[in-house]
Design an enzyme around this catalytic site. Structure first.
Site, PDB file in Angstrom:
ATOM      1  N   ILE A 118       0.861  -1.191   0.000  1.00  0.00           N
ATOM      2  CA  ILE A 118       0.000   0.000   0.000  1.00  0.00           C
ATOM      3  C   ILE A 118       0.894   1.236   0.000  1.00  0.00           C
ATOM      4  O   ILE A 118       1.763   1.387   0.868  1.00  0.00           O
ATOM      5  CB  ILE A 118      -0.931  -0.004   1.226  1.00  0.00           C
ATOM      6  CG1 ILE A 118      -1.878  -1.214   1.164  1.00  0.00           C
ATOM      7  CG2 ILE A 118      -1.730   1.301   1.294  1.00  0.00           C
ATOM      8  CD1 ILE A 118      -2.807  -1.337   2.360  1.00  0.00           C
ATOM      9  N   ARG A 157      -2.932   4.120  -2.385  1.00  0.00           N
ATOM     10  CA  ARG A 157      -3.279   3.106  -3.380  1.00  0.00           C
ATOM     11  C   ARG A 157      -2.692   1.762  -2.971  1.00  0.00           C
ATOM     12  O   ARG A 157      -1.623   1.688  -2.387  1.00  0.00           O
ATOM     13  CB  ARG A 157      -2.875   3.511  -4.789  1.00  0.00           C
ATOM     14  CG  ARG A 157      -1.449   3.759  -5.124  1.00  0.00           C
ATOM     15  CD  ARG A 157      -0.852   4.946  -4.548  1.00  0.00           C
ATOM     16  NE  ARG A 157      -1.174   6.196  -5.226  1.00  0.00           N
ATOM     17  CZ  ARG A 157      -0.617   7.342  -4.833  1.00  0.00           C
ATOM     18  NH1 ARG A 157       0.176   7.383  -3.793  1.00  0.00           N
ATOM     19  NH2 ARG A 157      -0.905   8.447  -5.454  1.00  0.00           N
ATOM     20  N   GLU A 186      12.321   6.015  -1.689  1.00  0.00           N
ATOM     21  CA  GLU A 186      11.260   6.191  -2.700  1.00  0.00           C
ATOM     22  C   GLU A 186      11.886   6.394  -4.076  1.00  0.00           C
ATOM     23  O   GLU A 186      11.461   5.800  -5.074  1.00  0.00           O
ATOM     24  CB  GLU A 186      10.403   7.392  -2.303  1.00  0.00           C
ATOM     25  CG  GLU A 186       9.192   7.631  -3.165  1.00  0.00           C
ATOM     26  CD  GLU A 186       8.378   8.850  -2.705  1.00  0.00           C
ATOM     27  OE1 GLU A 186       8.741   9.462  -1.670  1.00  0.00           O
ATOM     28  OE2 GLU A 186       7.406   9.176  -3.385  1.00  0.00           O
ATOM     29  N   VAL A 232      13.272  11.140 -12.668  1.00  0.00           N
ATOM     30  CA  VAL A 232      12.862  12.363 -11.950  1.00  0.00           C
ATOM     31  C   VAL A 232      11.348  12.250 -11.797  1.00  0.00           C
ATOM     32  O   VAL A 232      10.624  11.967 -12.756  1.00  0.00           O
ATOM     33  CB  VAL A 232      13.245  13.657 -12.707  1.00  0.00           C
ATOM     34  CG1 VAL A 232      14.725  13.945 -12.575  1.00  0.00           C
ATOM     35  CG2 VAL A 232      12.873  13.602 -14.186  1.00  0.00           C
ATOM     36  N   ALA A 257       3.703  15.997  -2.919  1.00  0.00           N
ATOM     37  CA  ALA A 257       4.362  16.742  -1.838  1.00  0.00           C
ATOM     38  C   ALA A 257       5.869  16.721  -1.961  1.00  0.00           C
ATOM     39  O   ALA A 257       6.560  17.516  -1.312  1.00  0.00           O
ATOM     40  CB  ALA A 257       3.954  16.141  -0.483  1.00  0.00           C
ATOM     41  N   SER A 258       6.408  15.832  -2.773  1.00  0.00           N
ATOM     42  CA  SER A 258       7.879  15.792  -2.914  1.00  0.00           C
ATOM     43  C   SER A 258       8.238  15.490  -4.364  1.00  0.00           C
ATOM     44  O   SER A 258       7.404  15.051  -5.154  1.00  0.00           O
ATOM     45  CB  SER A 258       8.461  14.681  -2.016  1.00  0.00           C
ATOM     46  OG  SER A 258       8.064  13.411  -2.534  1.00  0.00           O
TER      47      SER A 258
END
Ligand SMILES: Nc1nc2c(ncn2[C@@H]2O[C@H](COP(=O)(O)OP(=O)(O)OP(=O)(O)O)[C@@H](O)[C@H]2O)c(=O)[nH]1
Ligand SMILES: [Ca+2]
Length: 544
Positions: free
Chosen positions: A82, A90, A204, A230, A235-236
């Site tokens: 998740i 998701r 990530e 990229v 948010a990031s």
């Protein structure tokens, strides 16, 4: 006293006549034995039997140690991941050949991967963390529809949250995670508390890099042939690529795949995802130092160059606590400036905030070290959504984004809403900003030239979605494959039932061989009565 041997010598009378019973050569007694053991039973030829057993066990051992296919697949298995993103959560259900697999071949098409998203993201529950776990219920039900019930207990479920959660205070993060753990413990899937976590931005980025190069077929090959990634999230933003440059430790990662080790630069720029950057830019426009140069604020009206002409929004807005003074807090309306180049300038200024704190040899964005971008790149998430909206090709140039953005920002907002009535208004509103932000990020900050063809704007390669969660799954699978390959020769039993069967079968056959040999080698003894000596003696029976 031991019983007399059941067999009698050939010339013996019915009655056991001790006098005539002599030491029997084991051969005669064995002949005698064979004559008296009723019908001639052909004794199995021990040598043939033992050799059959030995060859069978060698075959089994060969099959186990050197299987034709790295490992026969043992039916389908599942794992669930998740992704707790800032704008949504998701679930990804991965079905794969449940082999003790030494090869990695996943089907990320409909047969192998099923995903579902719910909004809003977990960080939206910061006001009431206990509700966060409840937001997972729909996803868990989705997972149960995809995984056969008899596999639920064997199917691992993991929650990995990203930037939206990283932006929250730690106590709030913990409360949200605890709420999610309750839901996952009760899911019926295999779960451990530590499997619900907030992953680092660097991880990530690594996971996104892994799935990109897996999809391109370059994972496991020459590092110079790999492709960087990229990603512009909500948010990031992540930048990850293989580089020969020496890197400060906090930006340097190594990924081992097969027998290749990749030295990667990986960094996640928190607060610089598109959605957060859009809000932060308004804060910047309202800040004193910005305003001294621009008259974006006039009598309580903020002029925002990053929204199309004719747009107005009477708020309320959730301006983040920051460099606002009371005068600017009394903003009553945000009006459109609809000016691409002003928006690009403001976006660049946002990306340079914190540069004065740079302690590295170069900081292209804020105070973070970024080496010169080397090689090809895939640009995903908002990079892709923006290129797609403007109808740009995957190989679009940054100059194409400029042209498209200049046109769009100057358009009339009511006309745009009418023309794109099928789109979410929030998405539509962001395209002026995102086109300017992409140019300010990739060209003005990271130095990609306006006509550089190194970047592909896409969210998919073949049938593989470029979702970092897939990369996390691939990396975990390869690590478990590696560990199996490592352990295979030390015969550490895998948890695969078929492997256990193979080993069990081999052990049984070896035990049988040992038993037969021991029988064969063990002296066949016979007790006979010696008439001359008037006593029983034990004698060895000879072999054929
Ligand atoms: N224009 C457009 N934007 C989309 C669409 N779907 C998602 N987005 C936006 O694209 C971004 C999705 O990137 P994600 O990585 O999923 O964002 P996220 O995971 O929620 O945010 P992070 O936690 O920063 O990763 C978000 O800014 C979404 O608002 C779409 O169909 N069209
Ligand atoms: Ca994301």
């Amino acid at each position: 006293m031991r019983r007399l041997n059941a067999h009698k010598p050939a010339n013996a009378t019915q009655k056991m006549d001790p006098v005539r019973l002599h030491l029997r050569s084991t051969a005669r007694s064995s002949n005698f034995l064979s004559r008296n053991s009723g019908k001639q039973q052909p004794r199995p030829n021990l040598c043939i039997l033992v050799s059959v057993l030995i060859s069978l066990s060698l075959l089994l051992c060969y099959l186990f140690l050197f299987p034709k296919d790295p490992a026969p697949s043992w039916g389908k298995r599942y794992t669930i991941l998740i992704d707790g993103g800032s704008t949504g959560t998701r679930i990804h259900v991965f079905g794969y050949a449940g082999s003790s697999g030494m090869t990695l071949a996943f089907d990320f098409g409909d047969g192998g991967l099923a995903s579902m998203r719910v909004n809003p993201g977990l960080s939206a529950y910061s006001g009431d963390p206990d509700l966060a776990g409840r937001s997972l219920q729909e996803l868990i039900e989705f997972g149960k529809q995809r995984v056969p019930r008899d596999q639920w207990a064997h199917t691992e479920i993991r929650l990995m949250a990203t930037a939206g959660m990283r932006l929250l205070e730690l106590p709030i993060q913990y409360k949200i995670l605890d709420s999610c753990r309750v839901a996952l413990r009760d899911s019926g899937f295999k779960f451990q508390d530590e499997w619900a976590s907030v992953i680092t931005g660097s991880d990530e980025g690594i996971y996104a890099w892994v799935v990109a190069n897996y999809a391109l077929g370059t994972l496991g090959g020459d590092p110079l042939q790999t492709t960087g990634i990229v990603e512009l999230g909500g948010a990031s933003a992540q930048v990850t690529f293989s580089t020969g440059e020496s890197l400060p430790t906090e930006f340097s990662r190594t990924v081992k795949f097969g027998n290749i080790t990749y030295n990667l630069y990986s960094h996640s720029f928190l607060h610089l995802g598109q959605n957060v950057a859009f809000e932060s830019l308004r804060e910047l426009l309202l800040s004193r130092e910005y305003n001294s140069a621009n008259d974006n604020v006039r009598e309580g009206v903020l002029i925002d160059p990053c929204v199309p002409k004719g747009y107005s929004d009477t708020g309320p807005w959730k301006f983040l606590p920051g460099p606002l003074d009371n005068k600017n807090r009394s903003i009553s309306i945000i009006q459109s400036g609809g000016n691409f180049s002003e928006c690009r300038t403001a976006a660049y200024k946002l990306l340079q905030e914190g540069k004065d704190k740079c302690t590295h040899r170069q900081c292209y964005i804020g105070s973070a070290f970024t080496p010169k971008l080397q090689g090809k790149f895939l640009a995903t998430e908002n990079f892709f959504y923006t290129s797609k909206f403007f109808g740009l090709a995957p190989e679009a140039l940054l100059s194409d984004f400029m042209t498209a953005g200049q046109h769009f920002c100057g358009e009339d907002w009511p006309a745009l809403k009418k023309r794109h009535s099928s789109l979410h208004e929030e998405d539509l509103l962001h395209y002026c900003f995102s086109s300017a932000y992409i140019v300010a990020l990739l060209h003005d900050s990271l130095g990609i030239s306006l006509d550089d063809r190194r970047i592909r704007f896409t969210n998919q390669v073949g049938n593989v979605p470029l979702d970092w969660a897939l990369g996390a799954f691939i990396l975990r699978s390869s690590e478990s494959v590696d560990s199996k390959v490592t352990h295979r020769h030390s015969m550490i039993v895998s948890d695969d039932p078929h492997i256990l069967l193979l080993i069990g079968g081999t052990l049984i056959i070896f035990a049988l061989i040992g038993w037969f040999i021991s029988k064969w080698r063990k002296p066949q003894l016979k007790t006979i009565y010696d008439l001359e000596k008037g006593r029983y003696i034990i004698t060895r029976v000879s072999r054929h």
